[in-house]
Design a protein around this motif. Structure first.
Motif, PDB file in Angstrom:
ATOM      1  N   LEU A 358       0.794  -3.208   2.335  1.00  0.00           N
ATOM      2  CA  LEU A 358      -0.527  -2.653   2.096  1.00  0.00           C
ATOM      3  C   LEU A 358      -0.498  -1.132   1.935  1.00  0.00           C
ATOM      4  CD1 LEU A 358      -2.704  -4.640   4.678  1.00  0.00           C
ATOM      5  CD2 LEU A 358      -2.631  -4.958   2.205  1.00  0.00           C
ATOM      6  N   SER A 359       0.700  -0.552   1.810  1.00  0.00           N
ATOM      7  CA  SER A 359       0.794   0.907   1.779  1.00  0.00           C
ATOM      8  C   SER A 359       0.186   1.504   0.520  1.00  0.00           C
ATOM      9  CB  SER A 359       2.255   1.337   1.901  1.00  0.00           C
ATOM     10  OG  SER A 359       3.022   0.827   0.813  1.00  0.00           O
ATOM     11  N   GLN A 360       0.109   0.725  -0.569  1.00  0.00           N
ATOM     12  CA  GLN A 360      -0.465   1.250  -1.802  1.00  0.00           C
ATOM     13  C   GLN A 360      -1.989   1.142  -1.833  1.00  0.00           C
ATOM     14  OE1 GLN A 360       1.431   2.796  -4.108  1.00  0.00           O
ATOM     15  NE2 GLN A 360       3.091   2.457  -2.652  1.00  0.00           N
ATOM     16  N   THR A 361      -2.563   0.424  -0.880  1.00  0.00           N
ATOM     17  CA  THR A 361      -4.013   0.278  -0.816  1.00  0.00           C
ATOM     18  C   THR A 361      -4.636   1.552  -0.259  1.00  0.00           C
ATOM     19  OG1 THR A 361      -3.805  -2.108  -0.464  1.00  0.00           O
ATOM     20  CG2 THR A 361      -5.893  -1.093   0.134  1.00  0.00           C
ATOM     21  N   LEU A 362      -5.684   2.048  -0.909  1.00  0.00           N
ATOM     22  CA  LEU A 362      -6.405   3.219  -0.424  1.00  0.00           C
ATOM     23  C   LEU A 362      -7.564   2.747   0.441  1.00  0.00           C
ATOM     24  CD1 LEU A 362      -6.998   6.221  -0.309  1.00  0.00           C
ATOM     25  CD2 LEU A 362      -8.219   6.020  -2.481  1.00  0.00           C
TER      26      LEU A 362
END
Length: 669
Positions: A358-362
């Motif tokens: 989920l690191s690319q989710t803002l």
């Protein structure tokens, strides 16, 4: 019988394809990470041994379908254009200057972090060789700098961050091996490529062991150099993990928190999803249920990501402070993992049982009260405060956005009625009491529905195309809110204070009287414990300065004191009324009247110092709205006033004080 056999032989063979075979084909074609592929193959192997009639078979099929449908690698490309983002924010929202600036700062860091330029440092003590390599690499579009030896290269590494260092092995002062070790220590993310005319297997192995990414022999094969550098540059363009704090929009309802999040998604070109968390009590709703029964489901987080089809949406966690907590667990604890950049690369849903990145989710959170969040959760958030709108800003928002939309929604389009600024201001002042514009939008909708009824009935006002201030009571009824006004003749024992409520700033009048008695103090007006303590502190301060103020000490023993703040049905709490209480008591016992058009705010100490308080912008706006001529603020709030725009202090003189004695001199008649 023979005829039947011939017909069977003449038909084209059809291989039956089961649902399980289709899932197996999807698993082979899907770009799954290794751990997810292993989980899919393991489930497929189990299902092939399971009877399709049992319940576990359908559970496994649903699990595989969900796992294969997740966007493990699908992502939208960010549109990092700050000017376009600024235009979108300005078009969607009026005001909110500091909020927009914070959002643009956040986006600017992403622009710099995702800069596609590839920076290369070429190190060689031969000027011609270094110049040739610089020329070749610059022609490929890279940003290139040069250094004549290892020491110069280290100075460059201290000043710049390079993606790649192309260095000669044999150099004076510091050779390539030493430079490799020092550069890796100073900038661990920088990659190093060795180039030498004394290439041997041993030196190549040694360089690779120390961290070099490639080893080239002189004379350099330019095609090999170009392809190698191009491959390293492509690796840099892969989506980066941003470890910046998660934005948390904090402020009263109706101030535009959700719509700013939508504007951020539009500016980035990402998909947007809003998840309302109000009243959420079951942790499994977020983290999913374990597959121990037929009705097991994934958590709402991965369900939303699966529905959006990309791994990097803008995900708004709305009403984060309204999450419940009971015997089923603490749902807010899930966000400790989800919002932490050190952990969300391996977020595990109980249903999926395989980590999802989920690191690319803002993530953007919204709250009304930051105090409701736990300390560990608040530590993962970067709070962006949303302040209330001024009356002028509300009028402009209504005329530019709210009123046109309400007119269209209520069919008032042929022709459009027109709301005058005075009419909208009358609605703001007399029918709403809020920091945002939600109730203003609701009242404008009521007025439009009344206009629609009048137009259909053809009655009085049906043909009116302009709604002015005089028409507002006819459309909405009598005004529901009457704001206090600062003015009138100076009075003894009455001080004008400024407070901050959830709907914005307000003025209050602190009234004090004394009467024959035994020195008792009575506090009324639905005062909270903090306000009661402030009143006792103010009384002790005045008693301790009795000689200095010319007060007979016996008055405190022979008379009772009654302090009252009007609007007794409204609970009052806070730590900013100490100065107002102290001046009201000082005026009462000295007989010196106080000006009604001088408003004040601040907390006090027993030694008479005035301490800074919050909500300065809203309090100044309330003072200007009520007609105050002067506002007394603590000296510690001077920087907060300096940071405000000019319209917050228009028409109001602002005076700063350090002690109660200074304030008494400024407020006296």
């Amino acid at each position: 019988m023979i005829f039947f056999q011939k017909r069977q032989e003449g038909r084209a063979p059809e291989a039956p394809t089961t649902d399980l075979d289709q899932l197996a084909a999807r698993a082979d074609a899907a770009p799954l990470p290794p751990h997810a592929r292993e989980a899919a193959l393991r489930e497929l192997a189990r299902l092939r041994k399971t009877d399709p009639s049992v319940a576990e078979y359908s559970v496994g099929m649903g699990y595989l379908d969900f796992l294969l449908g997740l966007p493990w690698s699908a992502a939208t490309q960010d549109r990092l254009d700050l000017k376009a983002a600024s235009r979108i924010l300005d078009a969607r929202h009026h005001g909110l200057g500091q909020v927009k600036e914070r959002v643009l700062e956040h986006l600017a860091s992403r622009v710099l972090r995702q800069a596609t330029e590839f920076h290369i440092l070429v190190v060689d003590d031969e000027d011609i060789a270094r110049a040739n390599l610089e020329h070749v690499l610059k022609k490929e579009g890279y940003r290139v700098r040069g250094a004549a030896n290892g020491l110069e290269a280290l100075e460059e590494v201290r000043r710049w961050e390079f993606d790649l260092i192309v260095t000669d092995l044999k150099m004076e002062k510091m050779d390539g091996m030493q430079l490799l070790a020092e550069a890796r220590r100073l900038s661990p993310s920088t990659q190093v490529m060795m180039v030498t005319g004394f290439a041997t297997v041993d030196t190549a192995v040694q360089a690779m062991r120390q961290g070099a990414v490639y080893y080239l022999a002189k004379p350099v094969n330019l095609d090999e150099l170009r392809s190698t550098v191009a491959g390293l540059a492509r690796e840099k363009t892969r989506p980066a993990v941003f470890r910046s704090p998660v934005l948390c929009f904090a402020g009263p309802p109706g101030t535009g928190k959700t719509s700013v999040g939508q504007a951020i998604a539009e500016a980035l070109g990402r998909k947007f999803h809003r998840m309302s968390l109000a009243g959420l009590r079951d942790e499994a709703e977020l983290r999913g249920h374990r597959r121990t029964y037929v009705g097991a489901l994934p958590g709402r987080v991965l369900q939303s990501v699966n529905r959006l089809g990309v791994r990097n949406p803008v995900f708004m966690l709305d009403e984060l402070d309204k999450i419940g907590k009971d015997f089923r667990g603490d749902p807010a604890a899930v966000f400790l993992e989800m919002l932490d950049p050190e952990q969300n690369t391996q977020f595990v849903d109980n249903y999926l049982e395989a980590s999802f990145d989920l690191s690319q989710t803002l993530f953007i959170a919204t709250v009304n009260d930051v105090e409701e969040l736990s300390g560990p959760l608040l530590d993962r958030l970067e709070v962006v405060p949303f302040q209330g709108y001024t009356t002028g800003e509300k009028v402009r928002i209504a005329l530019g956005h709210l009123a046109p939309r309400q007119l269209r929604e209520n069919g008032l389009t042929h022709p459009y009625p027109e709301f005058t600024p005075g009419a909208v201001a009358a609605v703001v002042e007399g029918y709403t009491r809020e920091a945002g514009v939600r109730n203003l939008d609701r009242e404008l909708g009521r007025a439009c529905r009344k206009l629609a009824l009048l137009r259909l009935e053809g009655g009085a006002g049906a043909g009116a195309l302009t709604v002015d201030e005089a028409m507002v009571p006819a459309l909405l009824g009598p005004a529901r809110h009457v704001r206090e006004a600062a003015g009138g003749a100076p009075r003894v024992g009455v001080a004008t204070g400024l407070v901050y409520a959830g709907h914005g700033g307000e003025i209050i009048f602190v009234e004090a009287i004394r009467m024959k008695g035994t020195g008792e103090i009575t506090l009324t007006g639905s005062l909270g414990e903090v306000l009661r303590e402030s009143a006792r502190t103010a009384l002790s301060l005045v008693r301790s300065r009795a000689g200095e103020l010319g007060i007979d000490p016996a008055a405190f023993l022979e008379e009772d004191l009654h302090v009252h703040i009007p609007a007794g049905s409204v609970p009052k709490e806070g730590s900013s009324a100490g100065l107002t209480l102290a001046l009201a008591l000082a005026s009462l016992y000295t007989g010196r009247p106080l000006r009604r058009d001088v408003a004040m705010t601040g907390e006090i100490t027993l030694s008479g110092d005035v301490l800074p308080v919050g909500g300065i912008r809203e309090k100044l706006l309330a003072a200007a709205r009520a007609g105050a001529a002067r506002v007394i603020l603590p000296e510690g709030n001077r920087p907060h006033v300096a940071a405000l725009a000019g319209d917050e202090t228009t028409g109001v003189e602002v005076a700063f004080v350090k002690t109660v004695q200074e304030a008494l001199g400024l407020a006296g008649a």
